[in-house]
Design a protein around this motif. Sequence first.
Motif, PDB file in Angstrom:
ATOM      1  N   UNK A  15       0.468  -1.218   0.113  1.00 44.76           N
ATOM      2  CA  UNK A  15       0.220   0.006  -0.082  1.00 44.76           C
ATOM      3  C   UNK A  15       1.145   1.269   0.393  1.00 44.76           C
ATOM      4  N   UNK A  16       1.824   1.150   0.423  1.00 43.43           N
ATOM      5  CA  UNK A  16       2.622   2.706   0.650  1.00 43.43           C
ATOM      6  C   UNK A  16       3.320   3.079  -0.804  1.00 43.43           C
ATOM      7  N   UNK A  17       4.447   1.700  -1.054  1.00 38.85           N
ATOM      8  CA  UNK A  17       4.596   1.516  -2.135  1.00 38.85           C
ATOM      9  C   UNK A  17       3.625   2.170  -3.575  1.00 38.85           C
ATOM     10  N   UNK A  18       2.416   2.320  -3.513  1.00 28.56           N
ATOM     11  CA  UNK A  18       1.568   2.292  -4.776  1.00 28.56           C
ATOM     12  C   UNK A  18       0.986   3.774  -4.403  1.00 28.56           C
ATOM     13  N   UNK A  19       1.950   4.282  -3.144  1.00 28.73           N
ATOM     14  CA  UNK A  19       1.169   5.839  -3.550  1.00 28.73           C
ATOM     15  C   UNK A  19       2.510   6.723  -4.225  1.00 28.73           C
ATOM     16  N   UNK A 205      10.597   2.140  -5.684  1.00 29.46           N
ATOM     17  CA  UNK A 205      12.240   3.084  -6.085  1.00 29.46           C
ATOM     18  C   UNK A 205      12.165   3.065  -7.499  1.00 29.46           C
ATOM     19  N   UNK A 206      12.173   1.627  -8.077  1.00 30.65           N
ATOM     20  CA  UNK A 206      12.443   2.125  -9.462  1.00 30.65           C
ATOM     21  C   UNK A 206      11.305   2.335 -10.360  1.00 30.65           C
ATOM     22  N   UNK A 207       9.684   1.568  -9.732  1.00 34.52           N
ATOM     23  CA  UNK A 207       8.463   2.149 -10.545  1.00 34.52           C
ATOM     24  C   UNK A 207       8.364   3.410 -10.108  1.00 34.52           C
ATOM     25  N   UNK A 208       8.908   4.302  -8.936  1.00 31.57           N
ATOM     26  CA  UNK A 208       8.239   5.684  -8.246  1.00 31.57           C
ATOM     27  C   UNK A 208       8.640   6.615  -9.767  1.00 31.57           C
ATOM     28  N   UNK A 213       3.507   8.491  -9.585  1.00 33.38           N
ATOM     29  CA  UNK A 213       2.322   8.477  -9.137  1.00 33.38           C
ATOM     30  C   UNK A 213       1.641  10.147  -9.314  1.00 33.38           C
ATOM     31  N   UNK A 214       0.314   9.449  -9.918  1.00 29.85           N
ATOM     32  CA  UNK A 214      -0.219  11.120 -10.695  1.00 29.85           C
ATOM     33  C   UNK A 214      -1.335  11.155  -9.851  1.00 29.85           C
ATOM     34  N   UNK A 218      -4.556   8.132  -9.379  1.00 30.67           N
ATOM     35  CA  UNK A 218      -3.869   6.757  -8.937  1.00 30.67           C
ATOM     36  C   UNK A 218      -4.295   5.672  -8.094  1.00 30.67           C
ATOM     37  N   UNK A 219      -5.805   5.145  -9.066  1.00 33.66           N
ATOM     38  CA  UNK A 219      -6.396   3.857  -8.690  1.00 33.66           C
ATOM     39  C   UNK A 219      -6.170   2.578  -8.393  1.00 33.66           C
ATOM     40  N   UNK A 220      -6.611   1.823  -7.223  1.00 38.20           N
ATOM     41  CA  UNK A 220      -5.568   0.796  -6.789  1.00 38.20           C
ATOM     42  C   UNK A 220      -6.084   0.120  -7.488  1.00 38.20           C
TER      43      UNK A 220
END
Length: 232
Positions: A15-19, A205-208, A213-214, A218-220
């Motif tokens: 959850x924290x990563x996808x923010x 880190x790689x994804x960010x 994120x927009x 930024x839907x889950x």
Amino acid sequence: MLNDEERRRIEEAVRAAELRTSGEIYCVLAEESSDYRETPLAWAAIAALLGPAALLLAGVEVSAPELLDGGWSATQVSDMAEVAARSALVGAILLQGVLFVAAGLLAAWGPIRRVLTPRPLKRERVRGRARELFLAKNLSATRARTGVLIYVSMAEHMAELVADEGISSRVEPGAWDRPMAALIAGLKRGETGSGFAAAVGLCAEILAEHAPADRSDNPNELPDAVVELPRL
């Protein structure tokens, strides 16, 4: 395979990563990636085929009785030799049958089956299962094609990371080495939850960096909870 604290820790890490990213991280923990049913069959066949040869190498011999000096006719000698040969053949067939069944049952036992299964076959099955789940869990259907699957197969002691083309095309393949190393280090310590959480953080880190994120959109798209799969 996981306790409640480990499940909570992994879910919070996702959850924290996808923010921080528009990507999606999905964690799967499987007991085993395949039943490897061909392993006991292969070893049973090997045992059955090598059994008679092993007896010969051990010095076991089959011979016809001494008939030529006993006044037997050529026909009687031929018949007795045929009986001896037939008995030897039947004995070899029975031996092979017993070896096939015994070796097959032994190799079918879980711990033995895993030891006897070649590592390259395990690696192929784990990789195939990971890619199968990547499609089955709709990681290839995210909007930006930036889904990442972190997959661990406990029985094989192997892990795979599958990244969709939207992110894999933007990073070097070696970029995923650090998340995988953190995951494996946690597994070796017996801390599965910590290993997953560390890998998730490094993937974030790689994804960010490549798919930030927009904040306004930024839907889950996928569940954050780790999925646990029982043995096949």
